[in-house]
Design an enzyme around this catalytic site. Structure first.
Site, short mmCIF file in Angstrom:
data_model
loop_
_atom_site.label_atom_id
_atom_site.label_comp_id
_atom_site.label_asym_id
_atom_site.label_seq_id
_atom_site.Cartn_x
_atom_site.Cartn_y
_atom_site.Cartn_z
N ALA A 122 41.46 38.16 34.75
CA ALA A 122 42.37 37.09 35.19
C ALA A 122 41.75 36.40 36.40
O ALA A 122 40.80 36.90 36.99
CB ALA A 122 43.73 37.67 35.56
N LYS A 123 42.30 35.28 36.76
CA LYS A 123 41.91 34.61 38.01
C LYS A 123 43.01 33.63 38.34
O LYS A 123 43.73 33.17 37.47
CB LYS A 123 40.59 33.87 37.81
N GLY A 124 43.13 33.32 39.63
CA GLY A 124 44.14 32.35 40.02
C GLY A 124 43.73 31.67 41.29
O GLY A 124 42.66 31.91 41.82
#
Ligand code: GLU
Length: 439
Positions: A122-124
């Protein structure tokens, strides 16, 4: 480990090619596809990995110190969770965009798979320059962003961590906000909802230096392949931040010499090596390497920096800083990718044609998420390990990953970049084959 079994009862699925073939997401998916093709992974696995599973965009207002409100845009992209909870950093940078975050999330999937961590990718992040905000504004932004994410993060679901522009303080605020907005949060002690926290808030020893330390362990393991050794190794660094400065310190500790360094403030070179500790003190005091002086150290231009002859060049800054122009200038034997996606696909081809080996980011910078995993494990068990134990676990995990890559390069008769993706995709494929596709 070779995987050559197509599953006829699970034919390929449709997937959309990224709209912009020059985007960072297209670059990440292209690399994953090369791994899939090289091991003849089933078409449905290739299709699944071509898209993120969930893509969340939130808009939220934050009160500034002036009393006015500003609307911010935040992202959380969950690429894949076949191996475990989604995992990846939160970036605060003005250029944060959907496409870039999708690419970075996809890279987390393969990075965790290569290191055999029980995590997905994931990444944000938030499109903001954190340097323009006061500490109070940064805290309000972080708390509001975290509350906007709601149940889309969680200690067994999706676990944020630091990335460019974020740090332990921001992780502490994220954790605190999550605990205070989830009834069970405080009661169950769910502090493992976030990693990269400060030591005072359940962080791990060694997390701060983990990425740079991990890069050093990878080099120690793979240098003999190139008949190089750490003592007297000449290296240059692009970026002197969280990754670069710690990598420099770790390598200098093994007798390597930092010959040239460049960050957004300028570039320096020293034919006999820069004093790394003094440079770190200067950079943390002034915010950059510019203005540093010591005997034998001189300021150099951009092209001269890249053309400096070294054994290893370490790009440890943002994505795509090494394009074909830079790749043509480089005078080194190895490029060890410290940042995520620092070398464009075209530059990678050029480097390989020039006989320069590239050690891929999904291996070289896995140290950060490996120690994040160790922090998560310590939090779940309610224990705190000493630094020596964390370093030992990090070393074991990343050295095994490096050996897998070296072995795959020999087995599949390919370069180390393709080999790394082969190993990661092979592991993901096995999981899909065992579990099958629901229903
Ligand atoms: N942001 C780091 C990375 O790109 C660390 C991620 C994590 O620790 O979850 O690998």
């Amino acid at each position: 480990m070779v995987l050559r079994t197509e599953q006829p009862h699970l034919p390929g699925a449709e997937w959309r090619a990224p709209e912009d073939p020059h985007s960072l997401f297209a670059m990440a998916i292209g690399a994953i596809h090369r791994g899939c093709d090289h091991i003849a992974a089933p078409a449905y696995v290739k299709a699944i990995l071509s898209e993120s599973k969930n893509e969340l965009i939130v808009h939220f207002p934050v009160r500034l110190d002036t009393g006015q409100y500003r609307l911010f845009r935040g992202y959380r992209i969950q690429h894949n969770n076949i191996l475990g909870p989604y995992k990846g950093g939160m970036r605060y940078h003005p250029d944060v965009s959907l496409d870039d975050v999708k690419a970075l999330a996809a890279w987390m999937t393969v990075k965790c798979a290569l290191a055999r961590l029980p995590f997905g990718g994931a990444k944000g992040g938030v499109a903001v320059d954190p340097a323009t905000l006061s500490p109070e504004e940064l805290m309000r932004l972080t708390r509001r962003f975290t509350s906007a994410l709601g149940d889309n993060i969680g200690p067994e679901f999706d676990i944020p961590a630091p990335d460019a522009g974020t740090n332990a303080q921001i992780m502490d605020w994220m954790m605190d906000t999550y605990l205070n907005t989830h009834q069970s949060g405080n009661r169950l002690g769910l502090m493992h909802v976030v990693t990269g926290k400060s030591l005072a808030c359940g962080g791990s020893e060694g997390r701060e230096k983990a990425t740079g330390q991990g890069l050093c362990y990878v080099l120690l393991e793979l240098l003999p392949e190139f008949r190089l050794k750490p003592e007297g190794l000449r290296f240059s660094l692009l970026g002197f931040g969280k990754v670069g400065a710690h990598a420099a310190a770790a390598l200098a500790g093994h007798g390597a010499k930092l010959i040239a360094v460049m960050d957004s403030s300028g570039a320096l070179a020293a034919p006999t090596g820069l004093p790394v500790e003094a440079l770190r003190r200067h950079a943390s005091r002034t915010g950059g390497i510019a203005g540093f002086s010591a005997p034998g150290v001189s300021a150099v231009g951009r092209e001269e920096f890249y053309r400096t002859a070294v054994d290893v060049f370490i790009p440890a800054a943002l994505e795509r800083m090494v394009d074909t122009e830079v790749a043509a200038w480089l005078d080194c034997r190895i490029v060890a990718e410290g940042g995520n996606g620092p070398v464009t696909t075209e530059a990678l081809d050029l480097l390989q044609r020039r006989g320069i080996a590239v050690l891929p980011a999904i291996l070289c910078n896995a140290g950060g998420v490996i120690v994040s995993y160790l922090e998560w494990v310590q939090n779940k068990a309610g224990v705190h390990w000493e630094l020596a134990r964390v370093d030992r676990e990090l070393r074991k995990t990343i050295v095994l990953a490096a050996r897998r890559v070296r072995l795959a390069a020999h087995q599949y008769e390919t370069d180390l970049v393709t080999a790394a993706y082969c190993v990661a995709v092979d592991h993901l494929t096995r999981s899909y084959q065992q579990r099958g596709i629901f229903p």
